[in-house]
Design a protein around this motif. Structure first.
Motif, PDB file in Angstrom:
ATOM      1  N   ILE A  29     -10.231   0.256   6.599  1.00 50.24           N
ATOM      2  CA  ILE A  29     -10.332   0.279   5.140  1.00 50.24           C
ATOM      3  C   ILE A  29     -10.939   1.558   4.592  1.00 50.24           C
ATOM      4  N   ASP A  30     -11.941   2.117   5.258  1.00 46.90           N
ATOM      5  CA  ASP A  30     -12.556   3.351   4.768  1.00 46.90           C
ATOM      6  C   ASP A  30     -11.860   4.598   5.304  1.00 46.90           C
ATOM      7  N   LYS A  31     -10.828   4.409   6.117  1.00 47.65           N
ATOM      8  CA  LYS A  31     -10.021   5.538   6.591  1.00 47.65           C
ATOM      9  C   LYS A  31      -8.715   5.639   5.806  1.00 47.65           C
ATOM     10  N   LEU A  32      -8.005   4.508   5.675  1.00 47.84           N
ATOM     11  CA  LEU A  32      -6.724   4.511   4.972  1.00 47.84           C
ATOM     12  C   LEU A  32      -6.868   4.261   3.482  1.00 47.84           C
ATOM     13  N   GLY A  33      -7.910   3.505   3.095  1.00 43.75           N
ATOM     14  CA  GLY A  33      -8.097   3.191   1.683  1.00 43.75           C
ATOM     15  C   GLY A  33      -7.741   1.753   1.358  1.00 43.75           C
ATOM     16  N   ARG A  34      -8.101   1.343   0.131  1.00 46.13           N
ATOM     17  CA  ARG A  34      -7.885  -0.044  -0.294  1.00 46.13           C
ATOM     18  C   ARG A  34      -6.414  -0.315  -0.613  1.00 46.13           C
ATOM     19  N   ARG A  35      -5.814   0.623  -1.349  1.00 49.47           N
ATOM     20  CA  ARG A  35      -4.450   0.410  -1.837  1.00 49.47           C
ATOM     21  C   ARG A  35      -3.415   0.260  -0.718  1.00 49.47           C
ATOM     22  N   PRO A  36      -3.400   1.124   0.299  1.00 52.80           N
ATOM     23  CA  PRO A  36      -2.415   0.939   1.384  1.00 52.80           C
ATOM     24  C   PRO A  36      -2.564  -0.398   2.100  1.00 52.80           C
ATOM     25  N   LEU A  37      -3.812  -0.829   2.358  1.00 51.79           N
ATOM     26  CA  LEU A  37      -4.014  -2.108   3.030  1.00 51.79           C
ATOM     27  C   LEU A  37      -3.554  -3.271   2.163  1.00 51.79           C
ATOM     28  N   LEU A  38      -3.798  -3.189   0.858  1.00 52.63           N
ATOM     29  CA  LEU A  38      -3.361  -4.254  -0.040  1.00 52.63           C
ATOM     30  C   LEU A  38      -1.835  -4.320  -0.122  1.00 52.63           C
ATOM     31  N   LEU A  39      -1.190  -3.167  -0.071  1.00 45.93           N
ATOM     32  CA  LEU A  39       0.282  -3.140  -0.051  1.00 45.93           C
ATOM     33  C   LEU A  39       0.837  -3.774   1.222  1.00 45.93           C
ATOM     34  N   VAL A  40       0.256  -3.413   2.357  1.00 46.35           N
ATOM     35  CA  VAL A  40       0.699  -3.994   3.632  1.00 46.35           C
ATOM     36  C   VAL A  40       0.455  -5.501   3.649  1.00 46.35           C
ATOM     37  N   SER A  41      -0.708  -5.906   3.144  1.00 42.00           N
ATOM     38  CA  SER A  41      -1.043  -7.326   3.104  1.00 42.00           C
ATOM     39  C   SER A  41      -0.062  -8.105   2.230  1.00 42.00           C
ATOM     40  N   SER A  42       0.245  -7.585   1.045  1.00 35.41           N
ATOM     41  CA  SER A  42       1.178  -8.267   0.129  1.00 35.41           C
ATOM     42  C   SER A  42       2.574  -8.357   0.734  1.00 35.41           C
ATOM     43  N   ALA A  43       3.002  -7.274   1.367  1.00 33.80           N
ATOM     44  CA  ALA A  43       4.326  -7.290   2.006  1.00 33.80           C
ATOM     45  C   ALA A  43       4.364  -8.310   3.143  1.00 33.80           C
ATOM     46  N   GLY A  44       3.279  -8.381   3.920  1.00 42.23           N
ATOM     47  CA  GLY A  44       3.212  -9.353   5.011  1.00 42.23           C
ATOM     48  C   GLY A  44       3.220 -10.787   4.510  1.00 42.23           C
ATOM     49  N   LEU A  45       2.492 -11.065   3.413  1.00 41.35           N
ATOM     50  CA  LEU A  45       2.479 -12.411   2.829  1.00 41.35           C
ATOM     51  C   LEU A  45       3.864 -12.794   2.312  1.00 41.35           C
ATOM     52  N   CYS A  46       4.550 -11.834   1.723  1.00 42.29           N
ATOM     53  CA  CYS A  46       5.900 -12.077   1.207  1.00 42.29           C
ATOM     54  C   CYS A  46       6.865 -12.424   2.335  1.00 42.29           C
ATOM     55  N   PHE A  47       6.893 -11.588   3.363  1.00 45.14           N
ATOM     56  CA  PHE A  47       7.841 -11.800   4.461  1.00 45.14           C
ATOM     57  C   PHE A  47       7.528 -13.069   5.248  1.00 45.14           C
ATOM     58  N   SER A  48       6.244 -13.326   5.510  1.00 40.22           N
ATOM     59  CA  SER A  48       5.877 -14.489   6.315  1.00 40.22           C
ATOM     60  C   SER A  48       6.153 -15.800   5.588  1.00 40.22           C
ATOM     61  N   SER A  49       5.927 -15.836   4.271  1.00 44.67           N
ATOM     62  CA  SER A  49       6.272 -17.035   3.491  1.00 44.67           C
ATOM     63  C   SER A  49       7.769 -17.299   3.554  1.00 44.67           C
ATOM     64  N   PHE A  50       8.538 -16.213   3.432  1.00 45.62           N
ATOM     65  CA  PHE A  50       9.993 -16.351   3.529  1.00 45.62           C
ATOM     66  C   PHE A  50      10.393 -16.872   4.905  1.00 45.62           C
TER      67      PHE A  50
END
Length: 494
Positions: A348-369
């Motif tokens: 989180i302190d290397k890549l930042g908040r925004r990239p992790l939140l994007l990856v997390s949202s994409a993962g939640l979307c795909f896994s729900s599907f």
């Protein structure tokens, strides 16, 4: 009218001067970055470098982590105990749905006052108060002989959750330095997943009453640790206790640390906010706060509508419906959350908040599907052997994606809003997030009977909307002090 206009101009000028002063401090000539420990201090004038980590900071973080571990225990309790509680107390599906979802009702009540109560009593005193509700709630569940006391205990835990999730993030963000703020905050929230995982694993082997008694341990431990930690320096500055502010900073940074720059920065910014804000609830709707408020509230709402409460409360039942052993599924979920959570804390302190939140949202979307697809295959008997595997992978991916980014909206909440409106922002965002979480938790058992495929496709759609919102509106806050972030937001909005 002329007098009012002149007063407004004077207040605006004071705010802009404070903002410029804070922004210019990013290039303070005496400040240096210590590559060995990641700390900041003063250069060639013999003053001691400020360290990012001390034993007291670690102890304070552990204290906050106790309450988030308890938060996870409350969330994860209903999943492994559903069948045994229904059998022992003779509950129907509707009655157990009420028991599961009443946690969110309590969270709604707690969320509505979370910001104001932490501002009124302080971060540390609020922890003392919450422990009464936390321990009392678990004791009510453990010794209940009627559904009414069961629900009352769950409601008390929900009230604690509505405040504690916000409180832990705020407290840790206010006691840490900018270089480790994200890492420490996500580690604390990682304990939420560990608490749920503890319930999943231990709940598979012990009676539900024993499990409730075991869940009191985090609260009892925190009661002991509260004697040894300081109050939030920012809150002390807000209420005018400047000597205690400096003492708290020394306690957190080390007795020989030079905390003059940090103390002055906190006091200056808090003082500048007092000069133009009366701390009313409507202050949060000023122009400079509208975009952060819409962003954080939107991410929280969409994340909850993406189904996290459904999978956290009823993942055991979901595994059974998909044809997977609930014990195997829940234990694997616990391991997955732990591994992904540690990975998130590292990045989180290397890549930042925004990239992790994007990856997390994409993962939640795909896994729900993916989970929806598994139920679709099962409904039509198209792949009887493979559909449980698809569901299993989907649930693991979902819980792992949430472990990666579920804490980030609360971290953004602590970073984007100044101390004078943080309470109002926290109450509004928490209230909206918990309300949508309650809707999902209560209606999930009915909706999965309506269409197990359809409900997970709906969750996927909300997660996709969250991805779009994050990509277009969430700012990056990595590597900046809380005061610098807020000063730049105020500066840009002017």
């Amino acid at each position: 009218m002329v007098i009012i206009f002149e007063e407004e101009q004077s207040m605006e000028q004071q705010r802009n001067e404070a903002t410029e002063r804070l922004l210019s401090r990013q290039g303070h000539p005496n400040l240096v970055y210590n590559e060995e420990n990641g700390g900041v201090g003063v250069g060639d004038e013999g003053l001691v470098t400020v360290s990012n980590f001390t034993s007291i900071l670690g102890l304070s973080t552990l204290t906050a982590a106790c309450i988030t571990f308890g938060f996870g225990c409350a969330i994860g309790y209903s999943s492994p105990t559903q069948s045994s509680i229904m059998e022992d107390l003779g509950l129907s599906v509707a009655e157990f749905s009420l028991f599961g979802s009443i946690l969110s009702i309590g969270s709604l009540i707690g969320a509505a006052i979370s910001g104001k109560i932490t501002d009124l009593f302080g971060r540390k005193m609020t922890m003392w108060i919450l422990n009464l509700f936390y321990i009392g709630g678990w004791l009510a569940i453990a010794f209940t002989k009627a559904p009414s006391l069961l629900n009352l205990g769950r409601l008390s835990l929900g009230f604690t959750n509505g405040i504690s999730n916000y409180l832990a993030s705020i407290y840790v963000a206010e006691i840490t330095t900018k270089n480790v703020r994200g890492r420490f905050t996500i580690i604390v929230q990682l304990l939420t997943g560990w608490g749920a995982s503890f319930m999943f694993v231990v709940g598979s082997f012990v009676h539900w009453r024993t499990l409730a008694l075991l869940a009191t341990i985090p609260g009892l431990l925190q009661l002991l640790l509260l004697f040894f930690i300081p109050e939030s320096p920012q809150w002390l500055a807000k209420v005018g206790r400047e000597k205690e502010l400096e003492a708290a900073l020394l306690y957190l940074r080390g007795d020989k640390a030079d905390i003059s720059h940090e103390a002055t920065e906190i006091k200056d910014y808090v003082e500048s906010l007092k000069s133009f804000s009366s701390e009313g609830i409507l202050d949060i709707f000023q122009k400079q706060y509208v975009r952060p408020l819409l962003t954080v509230a939107g991410v929280l709402v969409l994340m909850n509508l993406g189904g996290i409460n459904a999978l956290a409360y009823y993942s055991g039942a979901i595994f059974v419906s998909a044809g997977v052993s609930s014990m195997v599924g829940l234990i694997t979920v616990a391991a997955t959350q732990t591994v992904i959570g540690i990975l998130g804390a590292t990045l989180i302190d290397k890549l930042g908040r925004r990239p992790l939140l994007l990856v997390s949202s994409a993962g939640l979307c795909f896994s729900s599907f993916l989970i929806g697809v598994s139920f679709f295959l099962k409904d039509f008997n198209w792949w009887d052997q493979g559909s449980p595997i698809v569901a299993f992978i989907g649930v693991l991916m979902y819980m792992g994606s949430y472990a990666l980014g579920g804490v980030l909206p609360l971290l953004l909440l602590s970073e984007l809003f100044p101390i004078n409106v943080k309470g109002s922002a926290g109450s509004i965002c928490n209230l909206m997030g918990n309300f949508t979480g309650w809707l999902v938790a209560y209606y999930f058992n009915f909706l999965i009977e309506w269409s197990s495929t359809g409900i997970f496709f709906i969750f996927s759609a909300f997660s996709f909307a969250n991805f779009i919102l994050t990509a277009t509106m969430v700012p990056e806050t990595k590597g900046r002090t809380v005061e610098e972030i807020r000063a730049s937001i105020t500066h840009s909005s002017d």
